[in-house]
Scaffold this motif. Structure first.
Motif, PDB file in Angstrom:
ATOM      1  N   ILE A 314       3.971   6.555   5.039  1.00 20.15           N
ATOM      2  CA  ILE A 314       4.104   7.850   5.712  1.00 20.15           C
ATOM      3  C   ILE A 314       3.366   8.932   4.916  1.00 20.15           C
ATOM      4  O   ILE A 314       2.719   9.822   5.469  1.00 20.15           O
ATOM      5  CB  ILE A 314       5.594   8.242   5.890  1.00 20.15           C
ATOM      6  CG1 ILE A 314       6.311   7.228   6.784  1.00 20.15           C
ATOM      7  CG2 ILE A 314       5.726   9.651   6.463  1.00 20.15           C
ATOM      8  CD1 ILE A 314       7.821   7.451   6.893  1.00 20.15           C
ATOM      9  N   GLY A 315       3.443   8.816   3.595  1.00 20.96           N
ATOM     10  CA  GLY A 315       2.842   9.820   2.717  1.00 20.96           C
ATOM     11  C   GLY A 315       1.330   9.928   2.819  1.00 20.96           C
ATOM     12  O   GLY A 315       0.739  10.909   2.351  1.00 20.96           O
ATOM     13  N   ALA A 319       0.757  13.953   9.269  1.00 19.99           N
ATOM     14  CA  ALA A 319       1.843  14.422  10.135  1.00 19.99           C
ATOM     15  C   ALA A 319       2.684  15.485   9.429  1.00 19.99           C
ATOM     16  O   ALA A 319       2.735  15.543   8.204  1.00 19.99           O
ATOM     17  CB  ALA A 319       2.735  13.244  10.532  1.00 19.99           C
ATOM     18  N   ALA A 320       3.351  16.311  10.222  1.00 20.55           N
ATOM     19  CA  ALA A 320       4.244  17.326   9.645  1.00 20.55           C
ATOM     20  C   ALA A 320       5.533  16.668   9.164  1.00 20.55           C
ATOM     21  O   ALA A 320       6.210  15.988   9.933  1.00 20.55           O
ATOM     22  CB  ALA A 320       4.574  18.382  10.703  1.00 20.55           C
ATOM     23  N   PHE A 321       5.846  16.823   7.894  1.00 21.17           N
ATOM     24  CA  PHE A 321       7.128  16.370   7.339  1.00 21.17           C
ATOM     25  C   PHE A 321       7.267  16.879   5.917  1.00 21.17           C
ATOM     26  O   PHE A 321       6.283  17.224   5.274  1.00 21.17           O
ATOM     27  CB  PHE A 321       7.245  14.834   7.359  1.00 21.17           C
ATOM     28  CG  PHE A 321       6.333  14.141   6.372  1.00 21.17           C
ATOM     29  CD1 PHE A 321       6.690  13.996   5.039  1.00 21.17           C
ATOM     30  CD2 PHE A 321       5.102  13.647   6.787  1.00 21.17           C
ATOM     31  CE1 PHE A 321       5.838  13.372   4.127  1.00 21.17           C
ATOM     32  CE2 PHE A 321       4.254  13.022   5.882  1.00 21.17           C
ATOM     33  CZ  PHE A 321       4.622  12.894   4.545  1.00 21.17           C
ATOM     34  N   PRO A 323       8.631  15.470   2.290  1.00 23.53           N
ATOM     35  CA  PRO A 323       9.010  14.189   1.679  1.00 23.53           C
ATOM     36  C   PRO A 323      10.512  14.049   1.428  1.00 23.53           C
ATOM     37  O   PRO A 323      11.075  12.968   1.613  1.00 23.53           O
ATOM     38  CB  PRO A 323       8.219  14.188   0.363  1.00 23.53           C
ATOM     39  CG  PRO A 323       7.015  15.013   0.655  1.00 23.53           C
ATOM     40  CD  PRO A 323       7.472  16.084   1.608  1.00 23.53           C
TER      41      PRO A 323
ATOM     42  N   SER B  44      -3.140  11.121  -3.929  1.00 23.98           N
ATOM     43  CA  SER B  44      -3.127  12.111  -2.849  1.00 23.98           C
ATOM     44  C   SER B  44      -2.035  11.784  -1.836  1.00 23.98           C
ATOM     45  O   SER B  44      -1.908  12.436  -0.813  1.00 23.98           O
ATOM     46  CB  SER B  44      -4.495  12.179  -2.170  1.00 23.98           C
ATOM     47  OG  SER B  44      -4.857  10.922  -1.662  1.00 23.98           O
ATOM     48  N   ASN B  45      -1.227  10.770  -2.145  1.00 27.34           N
ATOM     49  CA  ASN B  45      -0.082  10.466  -1.285  1.00 27.34           C
ATOM     50  C   ASN B  45       0.865  11.665  -1.296  1.00 27.34           C
ATOM     51  O   ASN B  45       1.161  12.225  -2.354  1.00 27.34           O
ATOM     52  CB  ASN B  45       0.655   9.221  -1.803  1.00 27.34           C
ATOM     53  CG  ASN B  45       1.530   8.588  -0.731  1.00 27.34           C
ATOM     54  OD1 ASN B  45       2.299   9.268  -0.059  1.00 27.34           O
ATOM     55  ND2 ASN B  45       1.394   7.286  -0.564  1.00 27.34           N
ATOM     56  N   ARG B  46       1.325  12.059  -0.104  1.00 21.15           N
ATOM     57  CA  ARG B  46       2.216  13.225  -0.029  1.00 21.15           C
ATOM     58  C   ARG B  46       3.621  12.885  -0.505  1.00 21.15           C
ATOM     59  O   ARG B  46       4.419  13.779  -0.790  1.00 21.15           O
ATOM     60  CB  ARG B  46       2.244  13.760   1.399  1.00 21.15           C
ATOM     61  CG  ARG B  46       0.905  14.382   1.786  1.00 21.15           C
ATOM     62  CD  ARG B  46       0.832  14.628   3.274  1.00 21.15           C
ATOM     63  NE  ARG B  46       1.861  15.539   3.714  1.00 21.15           N
ATOM     64  CZ  ARG B  46       2.267  15.640   4.986  1.00 21.15           C
ATOM     65  NH1 ARG B  46       1.750  14.858   5.904  1.00 21.15           N
ATOM     66  NH2 ARG B  46       3.194  16.511   5.309  1.00 21.15           N
ATOM     67  N   VAL B  47       3.930  11.591  -0.531  1.00 18.89           N
ATOM     68  CA  VAL B  47       5.187  11.162  -1.140  1.00 18.89           C
ATOM     69  C   VAL B  47       4.848  10.818  -2.592  1.00 18.89           C
ATOM     70  O   VAL B  47       4.292   9.769  -2.883  1.00 18.89           O
ATOM     71  CB  VAL B  47       5.779   9.956  -0.397  1.00 18.89           C
ATOM     72  CG1 VAL B  47       7.021   9.442  -1.104  1.00 18.89           C
ATOM     73  CG2 VAL B  47       6.104  10.327   1.046  1.00 18.89           C
ATOM     74  N   LYS B  48       5.144  11.751  -3.484  1.00 15.01           N
ATOM     75  CA  LYS B  48       4.754  11.604  -4.889  1.00 15.01           C
ATOM     76  C   LYS B  48       5.986  11.281  -5.728  1.00 15.01           C
ATOM     77  O   LYS B  48       7.048  11.863  -5.537  1.00 15.01           O
ATOM     78  CB  LYS B  48       4.159  12.921  -5.412  1.00 15.01           C
ATOM     79  CG  LYS B  48       2.820  13.285  -4.803  1.00 15.01           C
ATOM     80  CD  LYS B  48       2.280  14.561  -5.439  1.00 15.01           C
ATOM     81  CE  LYS B  48       1.345  15.304  -4.502  1.00 15.01           C
ATOM     82  NZ  LYS B  48       0.279  14.505  -3.922  1.00 15.01           N
ATOM     83  N   MET B 221      -1.811   2.915  -0.414  1.00 17.43           N
ATOM     84  CA  MET B 221      -1.894   3.965  -1.420  1.00 17.43           C
ATOM     85  C   MET B 221      -0.545   4.191  -2.089  1.00 17.43           C
ATOM     86  O   MET B 221       0.468   4.315  -1.429  1.00 17.43           O
ATOM     87  CB  MET B 221      -2.342   5.276  -0.765  1.00 17.43           C
ATOM     88  CG  MET B 221      -2.657   6.373  -1.768  1.00 17.43           C
ATOM     89  SD  MET B 221      -2.660   7.989  -0.979  1.00 17.43           S
ATOM     90  CE  MET B 221      -4.091   7.855   0.066  1.00 17.43           C
ATOM     91  N   THR B 223       2.442   5.892  -4.676  1.00 15.60           N
ATOM     92  CA  THR B 223       3.098   7.171  -4.890  1.00 15.60           C
ATOM     93  C   THR B 223       2.969   7.623  -6.338  1.00 15.60           C
ATOM     94  O   THR B 223       3.451   8.691  -6.689  1.00 15.60           O
ATOM     95  CB  THR B 223       4.598   7.024  -4.584  1.00 15.60           C
ATOM     96  OG1 THR B 223       5.067   5.862  -5.291  1.00 15.60           O
ATOM     97  CG2 THR B 223       4.842   6.834  -3.106  1.00 15.60           C
TER      98      THR B 223
END
Lengths: 388, 388
Positions: A314-315, A319-321, A323, B44-48, B221, B223
């Motif tokens: 997902i990361g 998309a809008a979210f 974490p 660059s993963n948004r879930v870090k 990718m 985290t």
């Protein structure tokens, strides 16, 4: 059943000798009218097989009398000769059908091919096969046609919906290279409802958008995907637009589910539900990204509710979210809450073939469902030995 | 070698008991100065992961005295407690280093973690481990540090470039979840060149863009990706900007190639060269798309020069090209010419581990190289059993 469930259609499936193992490999579907309306949806791959280019051309007037389909060769990446072969196939169908009755032109014949890419079709076998198929055309030929288009499919796929006096039926093939912008497959749908080309096109696009386009077995998009919908008008009935669209969608949904259920080497069918997305596009993007994550696909194969792999997938989306507001359930157990550890993962029962992954983006009220498969050693085996 | 090849650095690698099998799992790298400049590049993963968030924060002033790294747990998706644990780890490092000499603050300590997502670290083992590692710090500790950061890596990875009087060296770990926007990995690079934080940052970004960012083992990718470059200035020499950047790039390239060579379950290392692209972005997009095509990865595993799968992958990109001008070579044999059948595929020899796929877009003069791995039953096995 299949493409001959609706009145006004004949079909045949025969062995032309295109496949070296002697299995059926050529199908013919003929619309006997009175109407010959048609619509089609094709692969969005920019490398398109010759039959896709041909069929898109002949469909521009919204009419088709026949569809000829072969397995045993995709006729993709075959250059000018490949296109000439497709043209010759359509000419042959027109010739043999004209000999049976009313005049048919090659421009009324769609062609679809499936099999290995980069190999010319054995026309010395295919053209006599067209004659043989034409001689066997029958109102009961739908099942045989569905069998003749199989490649690595273990079963043939058909579906039918019958409403008050009219019917939508169809057949599909596809067991690999299943990915969006159509799953990799050939599908022919028929109806005896009296619907014009525009009505067919609207119903078909709406149906494929939420069915075949949301099947993603292995992330690989084909050069040959073709979905055709033909209307004979033989029922004499014109259903309401919504009612007709719903019937087409139901048949597409049924066939799409069958494709996933028969995907190459798969041991699990994964239903990915993305909920509470800001937009439907967000939901689809997240669903597809989860569907294509090889590590997650391996984990599900191993019956391991590894939600960390869902989050890391997902990361990577836009998309809008937030974490720390993401929630993930596997088979109904919320193993991830607010981006962190949730319910006990030992509560998740993954013994059955169907596994549901629910991703809650907590960012809105839109949703989407994407179907995928797990990644298995059998998939690797089947696809590393395919052309040898 | 490794992170202690450059002067002005000490390191240690020890078993803290984070890994249940008792293998080394904690590494400490200390910059003894005189300079403490540093730069970093992160996933660059948004879930870090918590340590990524922490290390990005402490790097804002361009200075680091130490890096502490653990394997055996990623500390990702662990909520506020996970971040507290990272903070406590940095505090502990600062405390033990201060006890050894000059005052160090937690804000001078970067933290990196690798392992399973969604599990809290055993702080009762990790914090005593920091004390133990600090007691073993040595100018010869680079090798042990490199060993302690391994997860599923079968070998530890180090690289060194020595120029006239100054050195760049480093260590890396990573064997899966290798994909762009950094491969999934931890990397620490050190140099005794006298370069400020801005110079380090420029050299590091330029180097990772064409090395780690172009490694794509499995499209997944992480985290936790972290690449740090620390400069001690202990050589007293300030190299020319280009010369320094080239040395950093060489070390990164060497480590990136080692990551691909040790990817989970892989039997082939695939060098994907995209040539004659209209733009470098096009070349990278096409390379990545080929790198992620599961069907092609299976074919290469089976030593099958299935160029049709290369073309169908290219066809899904938005790069500039005409389908009938595409050429594809596998290990130097142009099996596809002008979008169709080219040289005899039987001429392709794929027995060796390294396989080169060349995609000629015939659309310009830009190029890029992406490294990938094949897809194997061993990959499936290793990743379906990982957390159990």
């Amino acid at each position: 059943m299949s493409v001959t469930a609706a009145k006004g259609f004949t079909a045949a499936g025969i062995a032309a000798g295109i496949k070296q193992n002697g299995n059926p490999d050529l199908a013919l579907v003929v619309n006997t009218g009175p109407r010959r309306a048609a619509a089609g949806v094709f692969t969005s791959n920019r490398v398109k097989a010759a039959p896709v280019v041909w069929s898109q051309q002949v469909l521009t007037d919204g009419e088709l009398t026949a569809v000829v389909l072969n397995s045993g060769g995709a006729n993709a990446c075959t250059g000018p000769q490949g296109f000439q072969d497709t043209h010759a196939t359509a000419e042959k169908v027109a010739e043999v059908l004209s000999a049976q009755g009313e005049e048919v032109g090659a421009g009324e014949v769609a062609v679809a091919s499936t099999g290995l890419i980069g190999v010319l079709l054995p026309m010395d076998k295919l053209l006599p096969g067209v004659e043989k198929a034409a001689a066997e055309l029958s109102e009961h030929g739908g099942e045989k046609a569905a069998i003749a288009i199989k490649t690595t499919d273990t079963v043939h796929k058909t579906a039918v919906v019958t409403e008050d006096g009219w019917t939508v039926g169809g057949m599909a093939k596809g067991a690999g290279m299943l990915a969006p912008g159509l799953a990799t497959m050939l599908v022919v749908l028929t109806t005896d409802a009296d619907v014009d080309a525009e009505g067919l096109d609207a119903a078909l696009r709406s149906a494929t958008r939420t069915t075949f386009d949301r099947v993603d077995s292995d992330g690989c998009m084909s050069t040959n995907d073709t979905v055709l919908l033909l209307a004979s008008g033989a029922s004499g009935l014109t259903p309401a637009r919504d009612e007709f669209a719903e019937a087409v969608r139901t048949v597409c949904d049924d066939l799409a589910r069958q494709l996933i259920g028969d995907a190459e080497g798969a041991s699990k069918d994964i239903r990915i539900e993305v909920v509470n997305a800001a937009t439907e596009d967000d939901a689809v993007e997240v669903g597809r990204t989860i569907a294509r994550n090889n590590l997650l696909k391996c984990a599900i194969h191993g019956e391991d509710p590894n939600w960390g792999r869902v989050l890391s997938a997902i990361g990577t989306t836009s998309a809008a979210f937030e974490p720390d507001r993401l929630n993930v359930a596997i088979n109904g157990v919320w193993v991830c809450k607010n981006g962190s550890v949730g319910e006990d993962r030992d509560l998740v029962d993954m013994r059955y073939r169907e596994v549901t992954v629910t991703a809650d983006l907590a960012a809105g009220s839109e949703s989407a469902v994407i179907w995928a498969n797990d990644l298995t050693a059998d998939y690797v085996h089947e696809n590393s030995a395919y052309s040898s």
